[in-house]
Scaffold this motif. Structure first.
Motif, PDB file in Angstrom:
ATOM      1  N   THR A 445       0.851  -1.197   0.000  1.00  0.00           N
ATOM      2  CA  THR A 445       0.000   0.000   0.000  1.00  0.00           C
ATOM      3  C   THR A 445       0.883   1.243   0.000  1.00  0.00           C
ATOM      4  OG1 THR A 445      -0.121  -0.182   2.408  1.00  0.00           O
ATOM      5  CG2 THR A 445      -1.947  -1.114   1.145  1.00  0.00           C
ATOM      6  N   PRO A 446       1.267   1.735  -1.170  1.00  0.00           N
ATOM      7  CA  PRO A 446       2.223   2.844  -1.246  1.00  0.00           C
ATOM      8  C   PRO A 446       1.655   4.171  -0.778  1.00  0.00           C
ATOM      9  CG  PRO A 446       1.370   2.305  -3.424  1.00  0.00           C
ATOM     10  CD  PRO A 446       0.856   1.246  -2.497  1.00  0.00           C
ATOM     11  N   ASP A 447       2.496   4.943  -0.118  1.00  0.00           N
ATOM     12  CA  ASP A 447       2.179   6.330   0.209  1.00  0.00           C
ATOM     13  C   ASP A 447       2.588   7.260  -0.925  1.00  0.00           C
ATOM     14  OD1 ASP A 447       1.341   6.002   3.089  1.00  0.00           O
ATOM     15  OD2 ASP A 447       3.351   5.162   3.205  1.00  0.00           O
ATOM     16  N   VAL A 448       3.651   6.877  -1.638  1.00  0.00           N
ATOM     17  CA  VAL A 448       4.201   7.680  -2.727  1.00  0.00           C
ATOM     18  C   VAL A 448       4.481   6.748  -3.897  1.00  0.00           C
ATOM     19  CG1 VAL A 448       6.102   9.160  -3.479  1.00  0.00           C
ATOM     20  CG2 VAL A 448       5.270   9.310  -1.122  1.00  0.00           C
ATOM     21  N   ILE A 449       4.110   7.172  -5.094  1.00  0.00           N
ATOM     22  CA  ILE A 449       4.453   6.414  -6.300  1.00  0.00           C
ATOM     23  C   ILE A 449       5.256   7.336  -7.207  1.00  0.00           C
ATOM     24  CG2 ILE A 449       3.607   5.120  -8.287  1.00  0.00           C
ATOM     25  CD1 ILE A 449       1.041   4.593  -6.769  1.00  0.00           C
TER      26      ILE A 449
END
Length: 658
Positions: A445-449
């Motif tokens: 579950t990324p916070d930043v891509i």
């Protein structure tokens, strides 16, 4: 201070500036093929575009307000930040910068040309109806009315704040004037204001009469009545800046805008080459300016989006901000030895290696951080997806337990001080090559891509765009990756087309080995490529690609004991020894995070299936190692399956060897 030196490139010593881009040479000097002026103009157009039509375009650097340690100051600056961000004036283009530190020489009599460091609260660039404006703002947090959670300021505190802000504005104007070396008086073109978002415009005189505050200062002061609602602030902005404010000469405006772009979005990458500058995308700038929360920050990015570079830059930033030292140490964790070796060299070049420990994690044995009793204020786990290579859930669990244990040892007092940085970086291409069955859900579950590729040239990107656009990790269907739902794919972050991609028919000689050796010798002996700038990446490592086999074939064409290219498979030995005649022939995952000027990619028909998504992702990883020149060695069938738009050209040189 070094960024300040670069920020003055447009008027003084432009030959000293070097811009980091994937081009023929490792860097570009001013006046040698690429204009830094032009590149930054292109960068501004890409990162801060004008919205089509008669709409309002508002951009802020950083994207979130900078956190101040003093609560009331933090509230005041955040309030101003939100007012600026909510500007809605048709046809207006705005870029504003918050908290930019810079330095310069002061030539006031008592200072005698000595250096002075200053930090702007806000610098606002606007373009509207053909007029350009630059506005300097100092924000003061003094409060003269009862407000929840705020300390009421007395008359002396308010007076001191006023005097301080006036001195700060004077210093800013002086340093800007000196740094851009303009013959005209810049103060007549600048707009300067002191914002008081919590202070009334009315006060009491000694006879207790209600009067306007500081009428003698004209419109220098902007009080809380202008900040009460977005509509009131928009009206003030239109009246005092766009209609009645000082306009700036377009050339001066352009110079100052580029200067603040460099100061705010540029980073020095001295570990690559002394004095080298890289311009970051806004998603990268936003990542570097994120305030740590004590919780992990999960960062996803495709190969070549700069994850490791940003990690090194963040460590440098922590050091410069006084948050990285002997009593506030950092730990850098990775899996492959090559990237660890590369990061160690970069940290040494930056002079911060003594405060950063590096450690590889394991996928098949116990003992990660065994015997390490240190606590770490900051922890960065690069290549986090490699933990998925482990088939034992126990080892994966133990690895993450150790990371959190050492982080909490370094951050023992929750709430007493700002927590340290905790980053987990995931390469979504490599994560998709194997099913992360036991990997923690936290990595999914990324916070930043990160979506901007900074490594490959435009030519490489155009050919392999079909592979760049598709990488998404094969996480279990039960995990919803909402962050990916609106992802439009990744794009290239610069404007460098680069040299063409050359193709060599692997059937042109007796064997694929001989064809590969012919390319290596031609590049190194007649094209001026240094062997240690070269990396040969086989799609599948078989017996033909062992260093001893390659070297025996090379030796057949040289006199005894002569200087000749020599293959090396060990990435650490290659990086540490830097022997001029060595070139690398590794398994592709062992060069994760590394880049090479020239890559020779060898693909055999039997190993590569264009219809297989995993094969395409592996090819993407291979081509994203390259910064200057890519040579594809394959059959014509493989070349045609990849080169849909006929961009790859035949290798134009003779490969005949004695």
């Amino acid at each position: 201070m070094c960024l300040e030196r670069v920020a003055r490139y447009m008027t003084s010593s432009p030959d000293k500036v070097q811009l980091y881009l994937p081009v023929h040479n490792e860097y570009v000097e001013f006046g040698e093929g690429l204009s830094l002026h032009e590149e930054i103009t292109r960068y501004i157009g890409k990162e801060f575009p004008h919205v089509p039509g008669n709409k309002c375009s508002v951009y802020c650097v950083p994207k979130q307000p900078i956190h101040r340690t003093e609560q009331q100051a933090n509230q005041a600056e955040s309030h101003v930040f939100n007012c600026l961000r909510e500007l809605d004036i048709p046809g207006l283009w705005v870029v504003f910068f918050q908290g930019r530190s810079y330095g310069g020489k002061s030539f006031r009599k008592e200072r005698n040309g000595k250096l002075m460091m200053r930090e702007h609260d806000y610098v606002i660039f606007t373009s509207y109806n053909g007029n350009n404006h630059v506005t300097l703002v100092e924000v003061k947090s003094t409060c003269d009315a009862s407000r929840e959670g705020m300390k009421i300021s007395d008359a002396k505190a308010i007076k001191n704040s006023k005097r301080s802000a006036q001195h700060q504005l004077r210093d800013h104007v002086e340093l800007l004037q000196a740094s851009v070396e303009m013959s005209t008086d810049l103060s007549s073109e600048l707009n300067c204001f002191i914002f008081w978002p919590f202070l009334s415009c009315m006060t009491k005189d000694p006879q207790n009469n209600t009067i306007s505050r500081w009428k003698e200062d004209g419109k220098l002061h902007v009080f809380m009545d202008a900040f009460e609602t977005p509509a009131k602030f928009i009206q003030w902005f239109q009246d005092e800046i766009l209609r009645n404010g000082n306009c700036m000469n377009s050339n001066h405006w352009d110079v100052l805008l580029k200067r603040f772009i460099v100061l705010s979005c540029g980073v020095y990458v001295d570990e690559i080459h002394e004095g080298m500058l890289a311009l970051l995308s806004q998603e990268q700038v936003d990542l570097l300016n994120r305030r740590p929360t004590g919780k992990p920050l999960i960062i996803h990015g495709a190969a070549g989006t700069g994850k490791t570079m940003l990690t090194v830059r963040k460590l440098q930033q922590l050091y410069e901000d006084g948050q990285l030292h002997e009593n506030s140490r950092a730990l850098y964790i990775c899996y492959w030895p090559g990237i660890r070796c590369d990061v160690v060299q970069k940290l040494e070049a930056l002079g911060i290696s003594e405060f950063v420990d590096t450690q590889r994690f394991f996928i098949s044995t116990d003992g990660f951080l065994k015997g390490n009793k240190k606590g770490y204020k900051h922890i960065f786990m690069d290549e986090s997806e490699a933990i998925c290579l482990s088939f034992e859930e126990r080892i994966i669990t133990q690895t993450f337990e150790e990371i959190f244990k050492h982080y909490h040892m370094g951050n023992p007092c929750a709430g007493a001080q700002e927590p340290g940085v905790l980053w987990f970086l995931v390469d979504i291409n490599q994560a998709s090559l194997f099913l992360p069955k036991h990997s923690p859900n936290i990595l999914k579950t990324p916070d930043v891509i990160l979506t901007n590729v900074v490594r490959s040239t435009g030519t490489i990107y155009r050919v392999f765009k079909q592979f760049y656009q598709e990488p998404v990790p094969r996480f279990p269907a039960a995990v919803k990756l909402e962050a990916y739902q609106n992802l439009q794919g990744i794009s290239i972050a610069h404007n460098i087309s680069g040299p063409p991609i050359y193709w060599v028919d692997s059937n042109s000689q007796q064997s694929c080995l001989q064809a590969m050796v012919s390319v290596i010798l031609d590049l190194c002996s007649t094209k001026g490529i240094k062997p240690n700038d070269l990396c040969v990446l086989p799609f599948f490592v078989n017996s033909d690609f062992r260093p001893d086999v390659i070297n025996r074939e090379i030796e057949n064409h040289f006199v005894d004991q002569g200087f000749m290219p020599q293959a090396l498979a060990n990435v650490e030995s290659f990086l540490l020894t830097s022997k001029p005649n060595n070139f690398l022939v590794p398994w592709v995952l062992r060069v994760k995070g590394l880049e090479f000027k020239v890559v020779v990619m060898v693909i055999d028909d039997e190993d590569f299936d264009f219809a297989d998504a995993e094969d395409r992702r592996k090819v993407y990883i291979m081509v994203s190692r390259c910064t200057c020149l890519l040579v594809l060695l394959s059959s014509e069938a493989v070349k045609n399956s990849i080169d849909k738009h006929k961009i790859i050209i035949n290798y134009p040189f003779s490969l005949k060897l004695p």
